[in-house]
Design an enzyme around this catalytic site. Sequence first.
Site, PDB file in Angstrom:
ATOM      1  N   ASP A 147     -18.154 -45.182  -0.686  1.00  0.00           N
ATOM      2  CA  ASP A 147     -18.310 -43.771  -0.551  1.00  0.00           C
ATOM      3  C   ASP A 147     -19.309 -43.311  -1.439  1.00  0.00           C
ATOM      4  O   ASP A 147     -19.743 -44.078  -2.277  1.00  0.00           O
ATOM      5  CB  ASP A 147     -17.076 -42.910  -0.495  1.00  0.00           C
ATOM      6  CG  ASP A 147     -16.533 -43.061  -1.867  1.00  0.00           C
ATOM      7  OD1 ASP A 147     -16.887 -43.405  -2.848  1.00  0.00           O
ATOM      8  OD2 ASP A 147     -15.118 -42.539  -1.959  1.00  0.00           O
ATOM      9  N   ASP A 191     -10.359 -44.615   6.731  1.00  0.00           N
ATOM     10  CA  ASP A 191      -9.948 -45.126   5.622  1.00  0.00           C
ATOM     11  C   ASP A 191      -8.972 -44.264   4.988  1.00  0.00           C
ATOM     12  O   ASP A 191      -8.963 -42.939   5.241  1.00  0.00           O
ATOM     13  CB  ASP A 191     -11.190 -45.157   4.420  1.00  0.00           C
ATOM     14  CG  ASP A 191     -11.562 -44.096   3.763  1.00  0.00           C
ATOM     15  OD1 ASP A 191     -11.125 -43.876   2.628  1.00  0.00           O
ATOM     16  OD2 ASP A 191     -12.392 -43.222   4.470  1.00  0.00           O
ATOM     17  N   CYS A 236       8.004 -57.596  12.878  1.00  0.00           N
ATOM     18  CA  CYS A 236       6.772 -57.850  12.281  1.00  0.00           C
ATOM     19  C   CYS A 236       6.397 -59.010  11.547  1.00  0.00           C
ATOM     20  O   CYS A 236       7.525 -59.352  11.038  1.00  0.00           O
ATOM     21  CB  CYS A 236       6.690 -56.661  10.884  1.00  0.00           C
ATOM     22  SG  CYS A 236       5.348 -56.571   9.660  1.00  0.00           S
ATOM     23  N   CYS A 251       4.630 -59.897   9.028  1.00  0.00           N
ATOM     24  CA  CYS A 251       3.853 -59.775   7.619  1.00  0.00           C
ATOM     25  C   CYS A 251       4.819 -60.639   6.583  1.00  0.00           C
ATOM     26  O   CYS A 251       5.927 -61.102   6.930  1.00  0.00           O
ATOM     27  CB  CYS A 251       3.941 -58.458   7.109  1.00  0.00           C
ATOM     28  SG  CYS A 251       5.543 -57.760   6.374  1.00  0.00           S
ATOM     29  N   CYS A 265       8.502 -59.118   5.652  1.00  0.00           N
ATOM     30  CA  CYS A 265       9.457 -59.134   6.854  1.00  0.00           C
ATOM     31  C   CYS A 265       9.709 -60.395   7.193  1.00  0.00           C
ATOM     32  O   CYS A 265      11.004 -60.499   7.653  1.00  0.00           O
ATOM     33  CB  CYS A 265       8.770 -58.119   8.084  1.00  0.00           C
ATOM     34  SG  CYS A 265       8.570 -56.440   7.801  1.00  0.00           S
ATOM     35  N   HIS A 290       3.202 -54.970   3.535  1.00  0.00           N
ATOM     36  CA  HIS A 290       3.979 -54.801   4.928  1.00  0.00           C
ATOM     37  C   HIS A 290       2.617 -53.673   5.462  1.00  0.00           C
ATOM     38  O   HIS A 290       2.416 -53.639   6.622  1.00  0.00           O
ATOM     39  CB  HIS A 290       5.332 -54.262   4.968  1.00  0.00           C
ATOM     40  CG  HIS A 290       5.674 -53.734   5.908  1.00  0.00           C
ATOM     41  ND1 HIS A 290       5.864 -54.210   6.934  1.00  0.00           N
ATOM     42  CD2 HIS A 290       5.805 -52.158   6.225  1.00  0.00           C
ATOM     43  CE1 HIS A 290       6.323 -53.434   7.838  1.00  0.00           C
ATOM     44  NE2 HIS A 290       6.295 -52.276   7.403  1.00  0.00           N
TER      45      HIS A 290
END
Length: 378
Positions: free
Chosen positions: A93, A271, A309, A311, A314, A340
């Site tokens: 940015d 974002d 999930c 991830c 999880c 996660h």
Amino acid sequence: MSSRFQFTIHATDGRARLGTIAMQRGQIRTPAFMPVGTAATVKAVKPEGVRAAGADIILGNTYHLMLRPGAERVARLGGLHRFMGWDRPILTDSGGYQVMSLSDLNKVTEQGVTFKSHLDGSRHLLSPERSIEVQRLLGSSIVMQFDELVRPDVPEKKQREAMGRSIRWARRSREEFDRGEAHADANAIFGIQQGVLDEKLRRESADALIDIGFDGYAVGGLAVGEGQEAMLRCLDFAPGQLPADKPRYLMGVGKPDDIVEAVTRGIDMFDCVLPTRSGRTGQAFTADGPLNIRNAAHAEDQRPLEEGCPCPACSTYSRAYLHHLVRSQEILGAMLMTEHNLWFYQRMMQGLRDAIGEGRLAAHARDFLARYRAGRKG
């Protein structure tokens, strides 16, 4: 458009677009969510973890990096990609939001913004030219123009003045970018539409930016306190004022339901610090709404944060264990919760991409929003 930056639209569904941005450092699947790496790190997650979650691109912050460790130092150390160990694209940015919101602001002039560092009180001038220079020193893949952000509750005269100054700064940003193009690593520069919530001001801003010419266009000045309803009303018209053949980036957004609503209105890139910041404070995002792992109800719950999930959190750990880690302020708790959330956001984006490609976005968005909002209220 630069030959080093190509945006291809593969499918549309209503106003939503399924696309790919091809760059020197890799392809970005759109709609895309960019995890925020403010100070050359996505907090609490290694770069390989960010990539494993599915992210194609991350965001770095010009304001923070120019103050510490310094853009010139990063350049001497080989650029931001090498410095932080991320070899995929990075969008930086311009620093405009931070000098308006974090700093002891002294003065906004046509030249730029004079401000005091929030770190040590040192004085700095951030101008369009310096912003582009800093982003180039960092080795950013996508550079953002320098702009002036104002909140929607300022007087109309101030809104118009800020929009007009942002246009002039856009031209100077573009000129500075072009001067360094032959020896820089940057692939592209995006302009930023301003005008708060006013359709006419945003049309004027968009027309001026199109006349200057950018590789992509951001919708700026939203998610700054106007509320979801007002933001969505603005998104009903703002993206359509921008070129249909270029990426459209909604800056600083956001919440999962904000993202889904914005995708249906033609936004391609997002974002936000929310998934990482929330993870560090014990909040997990799930299809059934946010979950506060600190709550006592999770103390002996052997289920994962979210059923299905994949991830690392999880797949291996229970809510009970994560509850213990977070309540004990163990660093591992922040790491697993953040990981996660990054997986949740990237899975959400993949779901949106699949739905657009298969022509079923309206039903997908309706079902996602109904389930997520019902859980949020529960």
